[in-house]
Design a protein around this motif. Structure first.
Motif, short mmCIF file in Angstrom:
data_model
loop_
_atom_site.label_atom_id
_atom_site.label_comp_id
_atom_site.label_asym_id
_atom_site.label_seq_id
_atom_site.Cartn_x
_atom_site.Cartn_y
_atom_site.Cartn_z
N ASN A 80 0.83 -1.21 0.00
CA ASN A 80 0.00 0.00 0.00
C ASN A 80 0.86 1.26 0.00
N LYS A 81 2.14 1.09 -0.26
CA LYS A 81 3.04 2.25 -0.24
C LYS A 81 2.95 3.06 -1.53
N GLY A 82 2.83 2.40 -2.64
CA GLY A 82 2.88 3.08 -3.92
C GLY A 82 1.67 3.94 -4.18
N LYS A 83 1.90 5.09 -4.80
CA LYS A 83 0.82 5.98 -5.18
C LYS A 83 0.84 6.09 -6.70
N SER A 84 -0.25 6.54 -7.25
CA SER A 84 -0.27 6.76 -8.69
C SER A 84 0.63 7.96 -9.01
N LEU A 85 0.98 8.07 -10.25
CA LEU A 85 1.89 9.13 -10.67
C LEU A 85 1.30 10.52 -10.41
N GLU A 86 0.00 10.69 -10.61
CA GLU A 86 -0.65 11.99 -10.39
C GLU A 86 -0.63 12.37 -8.91
N GLU A 87 -0.72 11.38 -8.02
CA GLU A 87 -0.71 11.67 -6.59
C GLU A 87 0.67 12.09 -6.10
N GLN A 88 1.72 11.80 -6.84
CA GLN A 88 3.07 12.12 -6.43
C GLN A 88 3.49 13.52 -6.83
N PHE A 89 2.77 14.16 -7.76
CA PHE A 89 3.13 15.49 -8.22
C PHE A 89 2.79 16.55 -7.19
N VAL A 90 3.62 17.57 -7.11
CA VAL A 90 3.35 18.74 -6.28
C VAL A 90 3.53 19.96 -7.18
N TYR A 91 2.61 20.90 -7.09
CA TYR A 91 2.64 22.10 -7.91
C TYR A 91 2.89 23.32 -7.04
N VAL A 92 3.34 24.40 -7.68
CA VAL A 92 3.55 25.67 -6.99
C VAL A 92 2.48 26.63 -7.48
N ASP A 93 1.71 27.23 -6.55
CA ASP A 93 0.66 28.14 -6.97
C ASP A 93 1.21 29.53 -7.23
N PHE A 94 0.34 30.47 -7.54
CA PHE A 94 0.76 31.82 -7.91
C PHE A 94 1.38 32.58 -6.76
N LEU A 95 1.22 32.12 -5.53
CA LEU A 95 1.83 32.77 -4.38
C LEU A 95 3.12 32.08 -3.94
N GLY A 96 3.53 31.04 -4.66
CA GLY A 96 4.76 30.35 -4.32
C GLY A 96 4.58 29.24 -3.29
N ARG A 97 3.34 28.87 -3.00
CA ARG A 97 3.08 27.80 -2.04
C ARG A 97 2.93 26.47 -2.77
N LEU A 98 3.26 25.35 -2.09
CA LEU A 98 3.10 24.03 -2.67
C LEU A 98 1.65 23.59 -2.56
N THR A 99 1.13 22.99 -3.63
CA THR A 99 -0.26 22.56 -3.67
C THR A 99 -0.39 21.30 -4.52
N ASN A 100 -1.50 20.58 -4.37
CA ASN A 100 -1.77 19.39 -5.18
C ASN A 100 -2.58 19.70 -6.42
N THR A 101 -3.06 20.94 -6.55
CA THR A 101 -3.91 21.33 -7.66
C THR A 101 -3.06 21.68 -8.88
#
Length: 137
Positions: A36-57
């Motif tokens: 149960n350790k593995g996640k899908s590729l999309e779940e592993q991505f982290v994005y940076v929003d317009f304010l410089g914060r990390l987000t999943n969106t």
């Protein structure tokens, strides 16, 4: 005539090897079933929003403040770059372009600190860009 060369010690060693192999196969199958350790590729991505914060969106789903689609779109994000408490003025650096916008303490509706991220509107004045309206996050 010849005696069997299989001694007690040799048979014990063979039994232990067989037991280790069986244990190894058993553990391998348990790990495979309970993985149960593995996640899908999309779940592993982290994005940076317009304010410089990390987000999943993903960026295409985030609120874009620099497009001209409505009232709030006139606001741009920026970071307080410089403040002079004695002379009561400062500069905000626009996140998207890096340009500096001048502001006076009289324009502020709340006390701000250096490196704080804010949303604001600005206009072009005779000496450069000047802050007109501020909104806090």
């Amino acid at each position: 005539m010849s005696k069997n060369q299989q001694t007690f010690r040799k048979s014990e060693i063979a039994k232990n090897k067989l037991k280790k192999k069986q244990d190894k196969v058993k553990k391998k199958e348990e790990r495979k079933d309970n993985n149960n350790k593995g996640k899908s590729l999309e779940e592993q991505f982290v994005y940076v929003d317009f304010l410089g914060r990390l987000t999943n969106t993903p960026p295409e789903k985030q609120r874009d403040l620099n497009t001209n689609k409505g009232d709030e779109s006139d606001f741009v994000s920026g970071k307080i770059k410089f403040m002079d408490d004695a002379k009561k003025f400062g500069f905000v650096s626009i996140t998207a372009t890096g340009e500096d916008v001048y502001f006076r303490y009289d324009d502020l509706t709340k006390v701000v600190k250096k490196d704080e991220v804010i949303l604001f509107k600005y206009k072009k004045a005779s000496r450069g860009l000047t802050l007109t309206e501020m909104m806090f996050i």
